[in-house]
Structure formats: C-alpha cells, structure tokens
Design a protein around this motif. Structure first.
Motif, PDB file in Angstrom:
ATOM      1  N   UNK A  29       0.835  -1.208   0.000  1.00 58.28           N
ATOM      2  CA  UNK A  29       0.000   0.000   0.000  1.00 58.28           C
ATOM      3  C   UNK A  29       0.870   1.258   0.000  1.00 58.28           C
ATOM      4  N   UNK A  30       1.968   1.246   0.738  1.00 59.75           N
ATOM      5  CA  UNK A  30       2.872   2.397   0.771  1.00 59.75           C
ATOM      6  C   UNK A  30       3.493   2.630  -0.604  1.00 59.75           C
ATOM      7  N   UNK A  31       3.914   1.558  -1.260  1.00 59.23           N
ATOM      8  CA  UNK A  31       4.496   1.697  -2.597  1.00 59.23           C
ATOM      9  C   UNK A  31       3.457   2.212  -3.597  1.00 59.23           C
ATOM     10  N   UNK A  32       2.226   1.758  -3.476  1.00 59.34           N
ATOM     11  CA  UNK A  32       1.158   2.224  -4.357  1.00 59.34           C
ATOM     12  C   UNK A  32       0.890   3.705  -4.153  1.00 59.34           C
ATOM     13  N   UNK A  33       0.833   4.132  -2.890  1.00 58.33           N
ATOM     14  CA  UNK A  33       0.593   5.550  -2.595  1.00 58.33           C
ATOM     15  C   UNK A  33       1.756   6.411  -3.094  1.00 58.33           C
ATOM     16  N   UNK A  34       2.974   5.930  -2.937  1.00 60.27           N
ATOM     17  CA  UNK A  34       4.145   6.694  -3.391  1.00 60.27           C
ATOM     18  C   UNK A  34       4.147   6.850  -4.906  1.00 60.27           C
ATOM     19  N   UNK A  35       3.853   5.784  -5.622  1.00 64.13           N
ATOM     20  CA  UNK A  35       3.828   5.849  -7.082  1.00 64.13           C
ATOM     21  C   UNK A  35       2.699   6.752  -7.570  1.00 64.13           C
ATOM     22  N   UNK A  36       1.537   6.631  -6.944  1.00 59.36           N
ATOM     23  CA  UNK A  36       0.396   7.461  -7.353  1.00 59.36           C
ATOM     24  C   UNK A  36       0.667   8.942  -7.099  1.00 59.36           C
ATOM     25  N   UNK A  37       1.234   9.272  -5.946  1.00 55.52           N
ATOM     26  CA  UNK A  37       1.511  10.687  -5.648  1.00 55.52           C
ATOM     27  C   UNK A  37       2.570  11.244  -6.597  1.00 55.52           C
ATOM     28  N   UNK A  38       3.573  10.445  -6.943  1.00 57.74           N
ATOM     29  CA  UNK A  38       4.605  10.904  -7.874  1.00 57.74           C
ATOM     30  C   UNK A  38       4.015  11.166  -9.258  1.00 57.74           C
ATOM     31  N   UNK A  39       3.156  10.271  -9.724  1.00 56.25           N
ATOM     32  CA  UNK A  39       2.534  10.458 -11.038  1.00 56.25           C
ATOM     33  C   UNK A  39       1.627  11.688 -11.052  1.00 56.25           C
ATOM     34  N   UNK A  75       2.589  19.872  -5.206  1.00 52.07           N
ATOM     35  CA  UNK A  75       2.710  18.847  -4.174  1.00 52.07           C
ATOM     36  C   UNK A  75       1.461  17.977  -4.228  1.00 52.07           C
ATOM     37  N   UNK A  76       1.646  16.674  -4.301  1.00 50.01           N
ATOM     38  CA  UNK A  76       0.522  15.737  -4.324  1.00 50.01           C
ATOM     39  C   UNK A  76       0.678  14.765  -3.159  1.00 50.01           C
ATOM     40  N   UNK A  77      -0.431  14.534  -2.462  1.00 52.28           N
ATOM     41  CA  UNK A  77      -0.441  13.597  -1.327  1.00 52.28           C
ATOM     42  C   UNK A  77      -1.557  12.592  -1.559  1.00 52.28           C
ATOM     43  N   UNK A  78      -1.247  11.318  -1.402  1.00 47.97           N
ATOM     44  CA  UNK A  78      -2.226  10.240  -1.532  1.00 47.97           C
ATOM     45  C   UNK A  78      -2.239   9.475  -0.217  1.00 47.97           C
ATOM     46  N   UNK A  79      -3.441   9.293   0.337  1.00 45.80           N
ATOM     47  CA  UNK A  79      -3.604   8.574   1.590  1.00 45.80           C
ATOM     48  C   UNK A  79      -4.548   7.403   1.365  1.00 45.80           C
ATOM     49  N   UNK A  80      -4.113   6.215   1.760  1.00 49.33           N
ATOM     50  CA  UNK A  80      -4.915   4.999   1.636  1.00 49.33           C
ATOM     51  C   UNK A  80      -5.238   4.458   3.022  1.00 49.33           C
ATOM     52  N   UNK A  81      -6.460   4.014   3.209  1.00 47.88           N
ATOM     53  CA  UNK A  81      -6.844   3.318   4.445  1.00 47.88           C
ATOM     54  C   UNK A  81      -6.760   1.825   4.177  1.00 47.88           C
ATOM     55  N   UNK A  90      -5.270   0.971   9.052  1.00 47.83           N
ATOM     56  CA  UNK A  90      -4.074   1.804   9.155  1.00 47.83           C
ATOM     57  C   UNK A  90      -4.053   2.731   7.945  1.00 47.83           C
ATOM     58  N   UNK A  91      -3.847   4.027   8.187  1.00 50.72           N
ATOM     59  CA  UNK A  91      -3.712   4.989   7.095  1.00 50.72           C
ATOM     60  C   UNK A  91      -2.262   5.038   6.635  1.00 50.72           C
TER      61      UNK A  91
END
Length: 106
Positions: A29-39, A75-81, A90-91
């Motif tokens: 989930x952390x890797x997914x959020x990091x990739x999505x925010x970067x894109x 700046x882009x922030x992606x948060x996943x629950x 966990x967020x």
C-alpha cells in the motif's frame, strides 16, 4: 507434554505469519501511494490535464488525494486506508513534489 509444546509453537508460527502478511500489505500500500503521488505531481506540473486525469483514474478506490499547486511546483499527497487482517485500519500516506515544466506555472 510434547503435544502442548507443539500446539504453542504452532500458534506462535501462525501469529508470526499473520503479522508478516499484515506488514507486507502495508508495504504494498505504501508503494502504491508513493507511485500514485509521484505520477499526480508530475502530470500536474507538466500541465497535461489528460495525463493527470489518467493518473488520477489509476489511484485505488477510496484513496484521499490532495493536490496543492504552489509557487515553485506541485505537491501531491495520496492517503490509503488499509485494513490489516481484521485487526484494524491503518492509514498509509505518501507525498511527492514536482517542479513546474518551463512555460507552466500558477
């Protein structure tokens, strides 16, 4: 006596496996959020609305997206629950920043 020790050892092994699976889910989930925010940051900084919409469409359902256009970049922030094996939620969050491309800006 041996049976009791074997049962306790089995329960400990199951608990450890459960904890490792939960940690793996959080890592994915952390890797997914990091990739999505970067894109999202990269496409917004390029000023490409079509690519930004496509990147936004690839973000997992239920994710919270925040895009902040600043003076020098985006700046882009992606948060996943993430539900962790029925133990709770966990967020997981990731933030990325990208400078504006030449000719693009606020």
């Amino acid at each position: 006596m041996v049976t009791v020790e074997l049962a306790v050892g089995f329960l400990v092994a199951v608990a450890m496996t459960t904890a490792l699976v939960g940690a793996s889910l959080l890592g994915v989930a952390q890797a997914t959020a990091a990739e999505a925010s970067a894109q999202l940051a990269r496409q917004a900084a390029r000023g490409d609305d079509d690519a930004f919409a496509e990147a936004r469409g690839r973000v997992p359902d239920g994710a919270r997206i925040e895009v902040d256009r600043q003076a020098g970049g985006v700046e882009a922030r992606v948060t996943l629950s993430v539900p962790v094996l029925k133990l709770g939620v966990v967020d997981v969050s990731a933030m990325a920043w990208a400078a504006y491309e030449p000719g693009v800006g606020p």
